[in-house]
Design a protein around this motif. Structure first.
Motif, short mmCIF file in Angstrom:
data_model
loop_
_atom_site.label_atom_id
_atom_site.label_comp_id
_atom_site.label_asym_id
_atom_site.label_seq_id
_atom_site.Cartn_x
_atom_site.Cartn_y
_atom_site.Cartn_z
N ALA A 25 0.84 -1.21 0.00
CA ALA A 25 0.00 0.00 0.00
C ALA A 25 0.87 1.25 0.00
CB ALA A 25 -0.92 -0.01 1.22
N ASN A 26 0.56 2.17 -0.92
CA ASN A 26 1.33 3.41 -1.05
C ASN A 26 0.40 4.59 -1.31
OD1 ASN A 26 4.42 2.65 -1.36
ND2 ASN A 26 3.27 1.14 -2.54
N PHE A 27 0.48 5.63 -0.49
CA PHE A 27 -0.21 6.90 -0.77
C PHE A 27 0.21 7.94 0.28
CE2 PHE A 27 -3.06 4.55 2.00
CZ PHE A 27 -3.39 5.47 2.97
N THR A 28 -0.03 9.18 -0.03
CA THR A 28 0.16 10.27 0.92
C THR A 28 -1.12 11.11 0.97
OG1 THR A 28 1.13 11.70 -0.78
CG2 THR A 28 2.65 10.41 0.57
N ILE A 29 -1.40 11.66 2.15
CA ILE A 29 -2.56 12.53 2.34
C ILE A 29 -2.09 13.77 3.10
CG2 ILE A 29 -4.82 12.76 3.41
CD1 ILE A 29 -5.05 9.70 3.31
N PRO A 30 -2.28 14.97 2.56
CA PRO A 30 -1.92 16.18 3.30
C PRO A 30 -2.80 16.36 4.54
CG PRO A 30 -2.29 16.63 0.96
CD PRO A 30 -2.81 15.27 1.22
N ASP A 31 -2.38 17.22 5.43
CA ASP A 31 -3.18 17.54 6.62
C ASP A 31 -4.51 18.18 6.25
OD1 ASP A 31 -1.64 16.63 8.73
OD2 ASP A 31 -0.39 18.43 8.77
N HIS A 32 -5.46 18.07 7.17
CA HIS A 32 -6.73 18.80 7.12
C HIS A 32 -7.59 18.47 5.89
CE1 HIS A 32 -4.55 20.84 10.20
NE2 HIS A 32 -3.83 21.57 9.38
N LYS A 33 -7.59 17.20 5.49
CA LYS A 33 -8.41 16.78 4.35
C LYS A 33 -9.51 15.83 4.81
CE LYS A 33 -5.88 18.85 1.20
NZ LYS A 33 -6.42 19.99 0.40
N VAL A 34 -10.59 15.78 4.02
CA VAL A 34 -11.61 14.75 4.18
C VAL A 34 -11.32 13.68 3.13
CG1 VAL A 34 -14.06 14.19 4.03
CG2 VAL A 34 -13.35 16.35 5.05
N PHE A 158 -6.55 13.64 13.84
CA PHE A 158 -7.30 12.99 12.77
C PHE A 158 -8.38 12.09 13.36
CE2 PHE A 158 -3.53 10.52 13.64
CZ PHE A 158 -3.94 9.20 13.63
N LEU A 159 -9.43 11.91 12.55
CA LEU A 159 -10.61 11.16 12.94
C LEU A 159 -10.76 10.00 11.97
CD1 LEU A 159 -12.79 11.64 15.12
CD2 LEU A 159 -14.10 12.91 13.41
N LYS A 178 -22.45 15.90 7.87
CA LYS A 178 -22.30 17.35 8.09
C LYS A 178 -21.47 17.62 9.34
CE LYS A 178 -26.77 18.41 7.47
NZ LYS A 178 -28.00 19.23 7.38
N LEU A 179 -21.67 16.82 10.38
CA LEU A 179 -20.87 16.97 11.60
C LEU A 179 -19.39 16.69 11.33
CD1 LEU A 179 -23.17 15.31 14.29
CD2 LEU A 179 -22.59 17.73 14.11
N ASN A 184 -13.89 19.01 10.32
CA ASN A 184 -12.76 19.28 9.43
C ASN A 184 -12.57 20.79 9.23
OD1 ASN A 184 -12.38 19.78 6.11
ND2 ASN A 184 -10.79 18.57 7.11
N GLU A 185 -13.65 21.50 9.01
CA GLU A 185 -13.55 22.94 8.73
C GLU A 185 -13.30 23.77 9.98
OE1 GLU A 185 -16.53 22.95 4.83
OE2 GLU A 185 -17.29 23.59 6.77
N GLN A 186 -13.96 23.40 11.08
CA GLN A 186 -13.90 24.23 12.28
C GLN A 186 -12.68 23.94 13.13
OE1 GLN A 186 -17.67 24.47 14.25
NE2 GLN A 186 -16.82 25.21 16.17
N PHE A 187 -12.30 22.66 13.24
CA PHE A 187 -11.20 22.28 14.11
C PHE A 187 -9.94 21.87 13.35
CE2 PHE A 187 -15.15 21.00 16.43
CZ PHE A 187 -15.14 22.04 17.35
N GLY A 188 -10.02 21.82 12.02
CA GLY A 188 -8.86 21.43 11.23
C GLY A 188 -8.54 19.95 11.32
#
Length: 233
Positions: A25-34, A158-159, A178-179, A184-188
């Motif tokens: 498995a290979n991938f990267t995900i930047p911070d603060h993404k859904v 992260f969640l 929505k929650l 993601n938007e409010q708390f980063g």
């Protein structure tokens, strides 16, 4: 710094059979993404989430979360990592039946060094007026909202959400989405969601597609839709 998964393999033994749950498995995900993780049953989605969250250990490769190499951590350090930085939400709500709504969320708060406010969080998920009720007195959607509050009050980086809307109807499911989006938007908070619902991928910044333990595609979405507009399936 985000999440980096490189060359990760994970196998299980079932009797004399070896099951490859993750393969290179290979991938990267930047911070603060859904992020949504999609694929058929048995494709390795939950295993991947558990490895990222430090619940499961991988046999080879590297998992780096905000600069922390998980494979170098001891079991005690992994427990500390989960406590400080990760929030978990599952399809089964896992609330403590003998505790009230307020007390269940307080359990999450006590795990954190930098928690959010209890009343603030219960108001955020629309459960302050039911803070004295027990889980058996709540609907499935209400229990899931309490589970989200319990995870978010830790103020995690992260969640990790394993089919958080799988047992819910469309209206309640969209409320939960929505929650998660608001977190993601409010708390980063970075939010990773396992789902079978193709429509939920339309609200994500990134979708990771899996098949037979392999990452087969990573799709970036430049125009995520509002959770209210998700096509339910």
């Amino acid at each position: 710094m985000g999440i980096r998964v490189q060359g990760v393999d994970k196998t299980y033994k079932s009797g004399e059979v070896t099951i490859s749950a993750l393969r290179d498995a290979n991938f990267t995900i930047p911070d603060h993404k859904v992020v949504t993780i999609m694929g058929p049953s048995g494709s390795g989605k939950s295993t991947l989430l558990n490895v990222i969250g430090g619940i499961d250990r991988h046999q080879s490769g590297e998992v780096e979360i905000d600069g922390r190499q998980l494979e170098t951590l001891t079991n005690k350090q992994l427990t500390e990592f989960r406590r400080k930085y990760a929030g978990f939400i599952f399809q089964q709500y896992n609330l403590i039946p003998t505790l009230t709504v307020e007390e269940n969320v307080e359990v999450g708060r006590e795990l954190s060094e930098h928690p959010l406010g209890l009343k603030e969080m219960l108001e955020e998920v629309g459960m302050w007026d039911k803070k004295d009720k027990f889980p058996y007195q709540l609907s499935g959607g209400e229990q899931q909202r309490v589970a989200i509050a319990r995870a978010l009050i830790k103020n995690p980086d992260f969640l990790l959400c394993d089919e958080p809307t799988g047992a819910l109807d469309e209206e309640t499911g969209k409320m939960i989405l929505k929650l998660l989006k608001r977190a993601n938007e409010q708390f980063g908070t970075s939010v990773l969601i396992i789902t079978h619902n193709q429509g939920i991928g339309d609200m994500a910044d990134i979708t990771i597609k899996m098949k037979s333990g392999e990452i087969v595609e990573k799709v970036e979405n430049d125009s995520p839709i509002d959770p209210e507009k998700v096509t339910w399936a």
